[in-house]
Design an enzyme around this catalytic site. Structure first.
Site, short mmCIF file in Angstrom:
data_model
loop_
_atom_site.label_atom_id
_atom_site.label_comp_id
_atom_site.label_asym_id
_atom_site.label_seq_id
_atom_site.Cartn_x
_atom_site.Cartn_y
_atom_site.Cartn_z
N GLY A 85 41.74 -30.23 58.54
CA GLY A 85 41.91 -31.62 58.97
C GLY A 85 43.16 -31.73 59.82
O GLY A 85 43.60 -30.75 60.44
N ALA A 106 47.48 -40.01 59.28
CA ALA A 106 47.32 -38.80 60.09
C ALA A 106 48.65 -38.25 60.60
O ALA A 106 48.87 -37.03 60.61
CB ALA A 106 46.39 -39.11 61.26
N GLN A 107 49.56 -39.13 61.01
CA GLN A 107 50.83 -38.66 61.57
C GLN A 107 51.64 -37.86 60.56
O GLN A 107 52.29 -36.88 60.93
CB GLN A 107 51.65 -39.85 62.07
CG GLN A 107 51.37 -40.23 63.51
CD GLN A 107 51.56 -39.06 64.48
OE1 GLN A 107 52.45 -38.23 64.34
NE2 GLN A 107 50.70 -38.97 65.46
N GLY A 123 46.41 -32.00 59.05
CA GLY A 123 47.54 -31.17 58.67
C GLY A 123 47.28 -29.69 58.90
O GLY A 123 48.07 -28.98 59.53
N GLY A 158 41.95 -26.17 54.55
CA GLY A 158 41.76 -27.50 55.14
C GLY A 158 42.02 -27.49 56.64
O GLY A 158 43.11 -27.16 57.08
N GLU A 165 38.44 -52.97 59.77
CA GLU A 165 37.79 -52.45 60.97
C GLU A 165 36.26 -52.47 60.82
O GLU A 165 35.54 -52.86 61.75
CB GLU A 165 38.31 -51.03 61.26
CG GLU A 165 39.77 -51.08 61.67
CD GLU A 165 40.44 -49.74 61.94
OE1 GLU A 165 41.48 -49.74 62.59
OE2 GLU A 165 39.91 -48.70 61.52
N VAL A 190 37.48 -23.73 48.55
CA VAL A 190 38.48 -23.20 47.62
C VAL A 190 38.37 -23.98 46.32
O VAL A 190 38.24 -25.20 46.32
CB VAL A 190 39.89 -23.33 48.25
CG1 VAL A 190 40.98 -23.16 47.19
CG2 VAL A 190 40.06 -22.29 49.35
#
Ligand SMILES: Cc1cc2nc3c(=O)[nH]c(=O)nc-3n(C[C@H](O)[C@H](O)[C@H](O)COP(=O)(O)OP(=O)(O)OC[C@H]3O[C@@H](n4cnc5c(N)ncnc54)[C@H](O)[C@@H]3O)c2cc1C
Length: 439
Positions: free
Chosen positions: A26, A332-333, A28, A24, A188, A92
């Protein structure tokens, strides 16, 4: 020793280094990969897509404000220069934790087991239709660039078809947009579609009035933005109503088909239903055969490793991390901070350095935007709604885009859209057209 011999010796030593496989690229996975750049390891970063995606701005691609390449960047371009890093475009499909192998499907459909010494699973999440996967074909979710361009196509195409449609009843259905789920993404999207019809498209059509389009935001719970403070949710609610979004709370959706959605037992006729109601984690828990929480996230230990496998880490949206008695949210954090943290744990273990204390999340707050000039922001006890929150929203999003070139392109587009109310990416890419028609 001559240069060739030195080189051969360096290569031999390099091959001895422990192998870290990150699945991944992204938030992380990328944070972990970057933080391992100086560690004494060989890193292999595997992702099924070739780009890192900034998901918080996906809604802007779905509403034609930004183009896909402005919020995505090839993973190779981001970490390819790291000398201990290899990037593989592959998917994977499983993990054999006992043999320390991941099962990888390469592009040529070859399945191959791949050895690791350390494994970081950062495979994120996908849409959750809460047991109604049959809704997916009628109500796309928003998770990747394909989803975003497909939603953009549907929204723009609805106006195009309405322009050539004679039946007024069909007009109404075409120009009704239903958004299921009023978390930040639903809010949004609703705000951005409201502005698209009110300003950008206002004078482009002859037979339909884009401004008459209905945008209905549906929420099963009692209020929008449930993770925000009630006061901010109220402010966002009011703002959405001001820009013409209809909000239906306490309104579960029990059906979606080609003709619309069943909300609170009643049909809302619509040709465009968009699903923004929830996410489900990647199947990492199944791959590993370890305990998961109710939603399927892998329950990890305080150092983000998997019980019984200290060399396997699960981070981000796929992990259930208990922080001060509460599960961490899928934002995300969390993924970014966990990525950096597990890299420091691996580094410390390999260099016999001081092993970091358990992962501690530093909450930097939450933001959601409602069209231009308005956002809501909460950081610890501090809350703000309106223009200044919108400025903070814009700065934070620019800051966290992974590449400088994306930041420059995004800010240029934003300034252009702000000044002209135009949208730089109003393209319909899927096949099929409308017949030519003249009044
Ligand atoms: C529309 C939207 C808006 C959002 N807005 C915000 C926001 O405003 N603020 C905020 O904090 N968070 C936001 N989020 C949530 C945030 O994006 C996620 O929490 C974050 O991306 C999680 O990071 P991750 O590393 O766990 O997973 P991701 O960033 O999703 O990365 C997962 C990666 O794994 C890859 N992958 C998955 N499965 C496989 C496999 N089997 N093999 C190989 N590769 C695989 C994927 O291709 C992807 O690149 C938003 C999410 C969405 C969808």
């Amino acid at each position: 020793m001559n240069e060739i011999a030195e080189d051969q010796q360096a290569q031999a030593l390099y091959k001895e280094l422990p192998r870290v496989v990150i699945v991944g690229g992204g938030f992380g996975g990328l944070a972990a990969a970057r933080a391992l750049c100086k560690a004494p390891v060989r890193v292999l970063l595997i992702d099924k897509s070739n780009h890192h995606l900034f998901q918080p701005l996906l809604y802007q691609v779905a509403t034609a404000i930004l183009a896909p390449a402005e919020i995505a960047i090839p993973i190779r371009q981001l970490v390819g220069h790291q000398s201990n890093m290899t990037v593989a475009l592959a998917e994977v499909s499983g993990v054999d934790a006992a043999s320390r192998q991941v099962l990888v499907n390469y592009l040529d459909r070859r399945d191959a087991p791949l050895d690791y010494d350390y494994l970081i699973l950062a495979t994120g999440a996908s849409h959750n239709y809460f047991g109604h996967d049959e809704f997916a074909q009628f109500a796309p979710g928003l998770k990747n660039l394909n989803d975003a361009t497909s939603i953009r196509d549907r929204v723009l195409r609805a106006f195009e078809i309405a322009e050539i449609e004679d039946d007024p009843k069909a007009h109404q259905d075409l120009l009704t947009f239903v958004l299921v789920g009023a978390g930040p993404t639903g809010v949004e999207l609703a705000g951005a579609i409201a502005e698209l019809r009110r300003f950008t498209l206002a004078s482009d059509f002859r037979r339909v009035q884009p401004a008459s389009a209905r945008i209905i935001l549906v929420q099963s719970g009692p209020r929008i933005l449930p993770t925000f403070h009630e006061e901010l949710a109220r402010a966002a609610h009011k703002r959405l109503e001001e820009v013409g979004v209809e909000i239906q709370t306490d309104s579960p959706v029990t059906g979606v088909d080609a003709r619309g959605a069943i909300v609170n037992g009643k049909r809302i006729a619509s040709r465009t239903v968009i699903w923004t109601a929830g996410v489900t984690p990647s199947p990492a828990g199944k791959w590993l055969g370890v305990p998961t929480d109710k939603s399927g996230r892998v329950i990890v230990r305080p150092d983000c490793s998997v019980p019984g496998h200290p060399e396997v880490f699960v981070i981000g949206d796929t992990a259930a991390f208990n922080h001060l008695g509460q599960p961490l949210p899928g934002v995300a954090q969390v993924a970014l901070q966990q990525g950096k943290y597990v890299a420091s744990v691996i580094n410390a273990r390999l260099t016999n350095d001081f092993v970091p204390p358990p992962f501690h999340y530093f909450d930097k707050g939450q933001l959601a935007v409602v069209g231009r000039n308005f956002a809501v922001l909460q950081i610890a006890g501090f809350r703000l709604a309106g223009f200044f929150a919108w400025i903070v929203w814009a700065m934070v999003h620019l800051m966290f885009l992974a590449a400088r070139e994306n930041r420059i392109r995004v800010i240029t587009q934003w300034i252009w859209s702000y000044l002209t109310r135009q949208r730089g990416s109003r393209l319909i890419l899927s096949a099929g057209g409308t017949s030519p028609l003249f009044d």
